[in-house]
Every structure is written in structure tokens, then in C-alpha cells.
Design an enzyme around this catalytic site. Structure first.
Site, short mmCIF file in Angstrom:
data_model
loop_
_atom_site.label_atom_id
_atom_site.label_comp_id
_atom_site.label_asym_id
_atom_site.label_seq_id
_atom_site.Cartn_x
_atom_site.Cartn_y
_atom_site.Cartn_z
N LYS A 70 0.96 -0.97 0.31
CA LYS A 70 -0.12 -0.10 0.08
C LYS A 70 0.67 1.49 -0.07
CE LYS A 70 -4.09 2.32 0.46
NZ LYS A 70 -3.42 3.00 -0.22
N LYS A 106 4.99 2.15 -3.70
CA LYS A 106 4.83 3.35 -3.77
C LYS A 106 5.59 3.39 -5.15
CE LYS A 106 4.64 7.34 -1.39
NZ LYS A 106 3.80 7.98 -0.20
N THR A 190 -4.10 13.08 7.44
CA THR A 190 -3.11 12.62 7.46
C THR A 190 -3.00 13.79 8.79
OG1 THR A 190 -2.58 11.58 5.83
CG2 THR A 190 -0.63 12.98 6.54
#
Ligand code: NAD
Length: 420
Positions: A70, A106, A190
Site C-alpha cells: 500500500k 509506492k 493525515t
């Protein structure tokens, strides 16, 4: 091993350090010592003027011992394989630190997204999805947003992938627009996760309610954080984007900063009501109590670490403090809330989105916030307990906490399989 990858090599020193503290088997460190697979592609698209242009792109799946890989996709001119693999390594640790059933991945395209029209960006995103269609997938590798990408781009990615597999597959990407299966609360997750963590640890870290904060990089993450902090009474004394830094000793008017950013640029505020300007890079050295790096990697290094005046650094960017500066900050009594913990709110809500997509349910915003808060507080408390118990920095404790989980999964796997 990892020759010609200075960034990954530097990042791995923290893993080696945690390995020594935990006394894990060399086999575990060997598995985690390099990415499982990194694929590079050349994407060629038709530009609006009819010309053909090519872009280099990557997807790296670092380790999948704890679940499908992920991690975000970055659209940035500075992207390179070393950076993608390093970010994928950090994702591996980050998912383990907050106990998500994921490995780390990534991706990136070397491009300046601001130089492309919306139609060109869509063609490029669809080309990326086609090029990496065999790498990604809801059970294999799940992209999400990062620097230079957003919900619209994630929506295009999921749409293109669904076309390729012949059915709707929203779980292939997270951070999508809500009407396409995105989760409520992803946009500010975030920053919100970092804010929950800070609030939870505030008394232990003796953070004053009106502490002075500098934010390096007021993009998606940085701007939301500025809003949460300012609503809670903190004073935002310095901010920057990639071009300009601003400083006001008593605190900036955030609404004015937002307006300037959207319209004439941050520089248009210099000289207004006591605001002074500085270079973007100088914001990490601003006179403040808390520094929030929220832009790019390696902004605090051996050559400028002694100029940092904050007593607390909350890392919302990935890798803002180079490993070479860790020791110096610790010696100077600066506490660092490390990226793999502090910015894990984004991937946590991405995980919530993936769960909702797979179950065909939609959670309310307050459900998302409650679950996120619980996760940040529990894992944050566990990391701090470990730091106290082992008398180590929070960063080392976060690495140890993550490595324990990774080592348990790697050891339980037995012989490695290579066809997934
Ligand atoms: P963004 O593109 O929305 O914002 C980035 C900000 O940093 C902008 O203000 C930009 O002007 C500034 N910036 C870019 N390059 C810079 C440079 N060289 N020097 C100074 N400032 C610069 O990106 P974002 O999504 O807010 O991500 C910011 C950071 O947070 C990145 O490190 C990213 O990897 C990390 N992160 C993001 C998420 C997420 O959910 N978006 C999750 C975890 C970590």
C-alpha cells in the site's frame, strides 16, 4: 546491495539500528533489506497540442509479509527510483507501526503536474494505470494520493483499472472522490491523525495550548494541520510553500494566508500587518515551539540541524529529518514525533476506505474520526511506552514497534513465496 541508492541506504540505517535493539534474526533484516520488486515504465501520451511526450514512471512493492502493499503515487519532477523505493520502505514500517494489514509500496511519475492540463493529467494517469495493471490490484498493491496527486487522479486510476479488469474495482486505489467509493474524512486524515497524536501526548510533552508553530509546506496536509492547530488555540507563526516563507511572531491570519495562496501567492502578504518574508527553506529554522515539516524529504540535515529552534518536531512529511541529524536533535533535547507514526492517519483512513469498498458499506464521518483517533492514541501510547521503557527516542521506539510486527510475520511465513 542497494548500490547507487543513497537515500534507501540511509533510510535502512534506522532499520539496522532497530534490529540491534530488538536482536531480530539476520534473515528478517535480509528480507527487509531491499524491495521485493520495482517496475519502471516509460509512459507516452498525446499532449493537447498533438505532440507526443514520454514520462518515466515507477511502482515499487517493498514488502508484503503483512498484507498487500500500500502506498501513494507521487507526481513530481524530482522523482527517481531511489526515492520511490525509500518511500515504499517507509510505508512498510508505517503500516506495521499502526498495525494495518498491509505491506508497503509506492509509485511515481517524473512530471511537473502543474505544467499539464487536466486532460493531459487524465491521459497520463490512465497510461500509468495500464502500464502497472499487472502490479497493482485490490489484493496485491493499492495506490493512493501523495505529493502532486489528489482525489480526482485516484478516481481516474480506479476507473481505468475497472475497465481493464471488466468490472468495478474501487478497492484498487484509495483517496478517491466520495461518489466513486472514496471515504469520508480521507482529505484531512493525515493532518487529523497527527493532530490527534499531538493532543494525546500534549501534557506528557509539556506542549502549551498556545504554542507557536511553524509549518513547512502548506499543501493538502500542511494546510489542514494549520487549521486544526489554529482552531485549538495554537499560533501559526510561520508557513511556506515551495517558493516563499512567511513569518509573524504573534501568529499569521490563516484565512489571509489561504486567500493569498489561492490568488496572488504568499509573497503578496509580505509587509502586510507585520508579516515578514523569508526563503521557504528558512521556515524549518523559524523561532517557534513546534515545527511541522509537511513538504518533502531531507529538509533537516547535518548542515542545518543546529539552526532548528523548535523543541518538538511533528513529522507530517515523509523523511523530513535525514538520519544523520537524528543524533544531534536527541542530544539537544528536541523530541521528534516520527513520520511513520505521526503521518500514518492518511494510510489509516485509506485502509478504512478499502475496507468499506470491500464490504459495500459506508461509514459516517464520526465513525471514521472515532476509529482514527483510537488508532493514533493507542499506537502512539504504545510507541511512547516503549521509548520510556527502553530509554530510546520516539523514532527508535516506532521502528522497534514496527519491526516486532514485521519480524513476527516474516518468521511465521516460513519459506518465502515469489509468485504473488
Ligand atoms: P501537496 O503537494 O498538497 O503539498 C506539498 C506542499 O509542500 C506544498 O505547499 C508545496 O508548495 C510544498 N513544497 C513542495 N516542494 C517543496 C520544496 N522543495 N520545499 C518547500 N516546500 C515544498 O502534498 P501533500 O499531500 O500535502 O504531502 C506533503 C507531504 O506529506 C509529503 O512529504 C507526503 O509524502 C506526505 N504525506 C502525505 C500524505 C497524504 O495523505 N497526502 C500522507 C502521508 C504523508
Amino acid at each position: 546491495m542497494n548500490d547507487g541508492k543513497p537515500m534507501l541506504q540511509a533510510a535502512l540505517t534506522r532499520l539496522a539500528d532497530a534490529g540491534k535493539l530488538l536482536d531480530v534474526s539476520p534473515e528478517v533484516l535480509d528480507v527487509l533489506g531491499q524491495p521485493r520488486e520495482t517496475t519502471q515504465a516509460r509512459l507516452t501520451i498525446r499532449m493537447d497540442d498533438g505532440a507526443r511526450r514520454s514520462f518515466t514512471a515507477w511502482r515499487s512493492r517493498y514488502d508484503d509479509s503483512r498484507g498487500p502493499t500500500k502506498g501513494g503515487v507521487r507526481y513530481d519532477l524530482g522523482a527517481c527510483a531511489d526515492e520511490v523505493e525509500t518511500l515504499a520502505f517507509w510505508m512498510t514500517l508505517k503500516c506495521a507501526v499502526v498495525n494495518l494489514p498491509y505491506g508497503g509500496g509506492k509509485g511515481a511519475i517524473r512530471v511537473d503536474p502543474k505544467g499539464l492540463s487536466a486532460n493531459e493529467l487524465e491521459r497520463l494517469t490512465r497510461a500509468y494505470t495500464r502500464a502497472f495493471a499487472r502490479v497493482i490490484g485490490p489484493d496485491r498493491d493499492i495506490p493512493g494520493p501523495d505529493l502532486g496527486t489528489n482525489a480526482t487522479i485516484m478516481g481516474w486510476m480506479a476507473d481505468e483499472y475497472s475497465d481493464l479488469v471488466g468490472h468495478r474495482a474501487p478497492g484498487v486505489a484509495t483517496g478517491k472522490p466520495v461518489p466513486l467509493g472514496g471515504s469520508l474524512g480521507r482529505e484531512d486524515a493525515t493532518a487529523r491523525g497527527g493532530f490527534y497524536l499531538l493532543q494525546h501526548l500534549a501534557s506528557e510533552l509539556s506542549v502549551a495550548r498556545d504554542a507557536r508553530v511553524a509549518i513547512h509546506g502548506i499543501g493538502n496536509v500542511g494546510m489542514h494541520m494549520a487549521r486544526f492547530l489554529s482552531e485549538a488555540g495554537y499560533r501559526i507563526v510561520a508557513v511556506s510553500d515551495s517558493r516563499q516563507g512567511l513569518f509573524h511572531p504573534d501568529g499569521l491570519d490563516l484565512a489571509a494566508v489561504q486567500r493569498a495562496k489561492a490568488k496572488d501567492g504568499l509573497a503578496s502578504l509580505i509587509g502586510v500587518a507585520g508579516i515578514s518574508g523569508c526563503k521557504a527553506s528558512e521556515v524549518v529554522l523559524a523561532d517557534c515551539d513546534i515545527l511541522v515539516p509537511a513538504a518533502v524529504e531531507n529538509v533537516i540535515r547535518a548542515d542545518n540541524v543546529d539552526g532548528v529552534r523548535a523543541k518538538l518536531i511533528l513529522e507530517l512529511a515523509n523523511g523530513p529529518v535525514a538520519p544523520e541529524a537524528d543524533e544531534r536533535l536527541a542530544q539537544r533535547g528536541v523530541t521528534v514525533l516520527p513520520d511513520i507514526l505521526a503521518n500514518s492517519g492518511g494510510v489509516t483512513v485509506s485502509y478504512f476506505e478499502w475496507v468499506q469498498n470491500r464490504q459495500g458499506v459506508a461509514w459516517t464521518l464520526s465513525e471514521i474520526h472515532t476509529r482514527l483517533r483510537k488508532m493514533m492514541e493507542e499506537e502512539g501510547a504504545a510507541v511512547f511506552a516503549l521509548a520510556r521503557e527502553m530509554r530510546i527516542t520516539p523514532r527508535r521506539a516506532a521502528y522497534v514497534h514496527a519491526l516486532k510486527r514485521l519480524a513476527a510475520a516474516i518468521e511465521a511465513t516460513g519459506a518465502r513465496r515469489h509468485n504473488r
